[in-house]
Design an enzyme around this catalytic site. Sequence first.
Site, PDB file in Angstrom:
ATOM      1  N   LYS A  12       0.851  -1.198   0.000  1.00  0.00           N
ATOM      2  CA  LYS A  12       0.000   0.000   0.000  1.00  0.00           C
ATOM      3  C   LYS A  12       0.880   1.239   0.000  1.00  0.00           C
ATOM      4  O   LYS A  12       2.030   1.214   0.444  1.00  0.00           O
ATOM      5  CB  LYS A  12      -0.923   0.038   1.231  1.00  0.00           C
ATOM      6  CG  LYS A  12      -0.231   0.102   2.612  1.00  0.00           C
ATOM      7  CD  LYS A  12       0.194   1.484   3.048  1.00  0.00           C
ATOM      8  CE  LYS A  12       1.068   1.433   4.294  1.00  0.00           C
ATOM      9  NZ  LYS A  12       1.852   2.619   4.560  1.00  0.00           N
ATOM     10  N   ASP A 139      -2.348  -1.841   9.625  1.00  0.00           N
ATOM     11  CA  ASP A 139      -2.510  -1.853   8.169  1.00  0.00           C
ATOM     12  C   ASP A 139      -3.037  -3.182   7.637  1.00  0.00           C
ATOM     13  O   ASP A 139      -3.278  -3.307   6.428  1.00  0.00           O
ATOM     14  CB  ASP A 139      -1.151  -1.584   7.485  1.00  0.00           C
ATOM     15  CG  ASP A 139      -0.671  -0.159   7.710  1.00  0.00           C
ATOM     16  OD1 ASP A 139      -1.515   0.727   7.964  1.00  0.00           O
ATOM     17  OD2 ASP A 139       0.544   0.069   7.622  1.00  0.00           O
TER      18      ASP A 139
HETATM   19  O1  C5P Z   1      -0.164  -1.203  14.231  1.00  0.00           O
HETATM   20  P1  C5P Z   1       1.263  -1.412  13.883  1.00  0.00           P
HETATM   21  O2  C5P Z   1       1.882  -2.527  14.684  1.00  0.00           O
HETATM   22  O3  C5P Z   1       1.519  -1.574  12.432  1.00  0.00           O
HETATM   23  O4  C5P Z   1       2.015  -0.078  14.312  1.00  0.00           O
HETATM   24  C1  C5P Z   1       3.408  -0.007  14.400  1.00  0.00           C
HETATM   25  C2  C5P Z   1       3.795   1.205  15.228  1.00  0.00           C
HETATM   26  O5  C5P Z   1       3.476   2.415  14.526  1.00  0.00           O
HETATM   27  C3  C5P Z   1       3.060   1.333  16.560  1.00  0.00           C
HETATM   28  O6  C5P Z   1       3.723   0.599  17.557  1.00  0.00           O
HETATM   29  C4  C5P Z   1       3.127   2.823  16.817  1.00  0.00           C
HETATM   30  O7  C5P Z   1       4.402   3.189  17.314  1.00  0.00           O
HETATM   31  C5  C5P Z   1       3.024   3.408  15.422  1.00  0.00           C
HETATM   32  N1  C5P Z   1       1.640   3.785  15.068  1.00  0.00           N
HETATM   33  C6  C5P Z   1       1.078   4.908  15.651  1.00  0.00           C
HETATM   34  N2  C5P Z   1      -0.219   5.256  15.331  1.00  0.00           N
HETATM   35  C7  C5P Z   1      -0.916   4.532  14.422  1.00  0.00           C
HETATM   36  C8  C5P Z   1      -0.350   3.406  13.793  1.00  0.00           C
HETATM   37  C9  C5P Z   1       0.937   3.050  14.144  1.00  0.00           C
HETATM   38  O8  C5P Z   1       1.701   5.580  16.478  1.00  0.00           O
HETATM   39  N3  C5P Z   1      -2.154   4.918  14.124  1.00  0.00           N
END
Ligand code: C5P
Length: 300
Positions: A12, A139
């Site tokens: 993406k 994602d």
């Molecule tokens: O959800 P995911 O594990 O992909 O997110 C990775 C990191 O990105 C999270 O631990 C956080 O630090 C950051 N993040 C965030 N806000 C979001 C999505 C991700 O701060 N909406």
Amino acid sequence: MVVPIIVRSPAKINVQLSVGPLRADGYHELISVFQAVSLNDVVTASEGSGVSLSMMGEGAESLPVGDTNLAVRAAHALAQYAKVDANVSLHIEKSIPIAGGLAGGSTDAAGTLVACDALWETGLTRDQLAEIGAQLGSDVPFALFGGNAIGRGRGEQIMPVLGRGQFHWVFAFADEGLSTPAVYQQCDRLREADEVPEPYVSDLLVQALRAGDPELLAGALHNDLQPAAISLRPSLRTLLEAGVEYGALAGMVSGSGPTCAFLCRDSEHSIDVAVALTATGMCRTVKRGTGPSPGARIEQ
Ligand code: C5P
């Protein structure tokens, strides 16, 4: 012997990524307008005993294949949800760079959910798979749906956006990835003194997607994480400037970076931009792609 299930799962880009205030759970409130693009990882799920994983291709040698791998976690999460035994042998052919801002890990998890659902005949809906996926990463739900979509909350609440036509992109892969949490933290640091408003969807951007108009989209691209990614990797600024100098309609950091995405008018134009960027030697690999692409899907 059950026939192996082969699933193609897309990368993406975020044509809009507006990062709101930091929430109490450590995530940021987002408006993310996603577009799935034609760079795919391929997940194959075959009969196995327990969950095992092998990987080949882009960055595969540096990824763990044990229980911490998001694809392995996805298989276990689905088995638990559907109350079946977690028996699968997974293989992933990677074309999407890791830690590149293209959601490669998330799309591998989404592909695994679709593949295991078929292999185990658990018959879940996309919404149920997305519910499981949201626990694995922000994602993952989008990678299940693909297309163009608005992501709200931490990015996991997906609403499709109908669009027309295909957009042509050139992607510049960097030598080394960037850590997503580090880029979000840097974004917070850079905005420390500012009042961070609640994010909202850009009307102009949605209009550009609906019209399939690359010139309009070029003017509406927006990524709040771009200044943070550039401050951690200053060479990205020069790369973005070079892409535009070589004729791209616009260039942007993809998600948390460091992959840069350059929007082009059409296929021929994207070949010109790709050739010029390759010749600069400023990035490891240059690839072309189109979007929107479908979400994780079984190959017939
Ligand atoms: O959800 P995911 O594990 O992909 O997110 C990775 C990191 O990105 C999270 O631990 C956080 O630090 C950051 N993040 C965030 N806000 C979001 C999505 C991700 O701060 N909406």
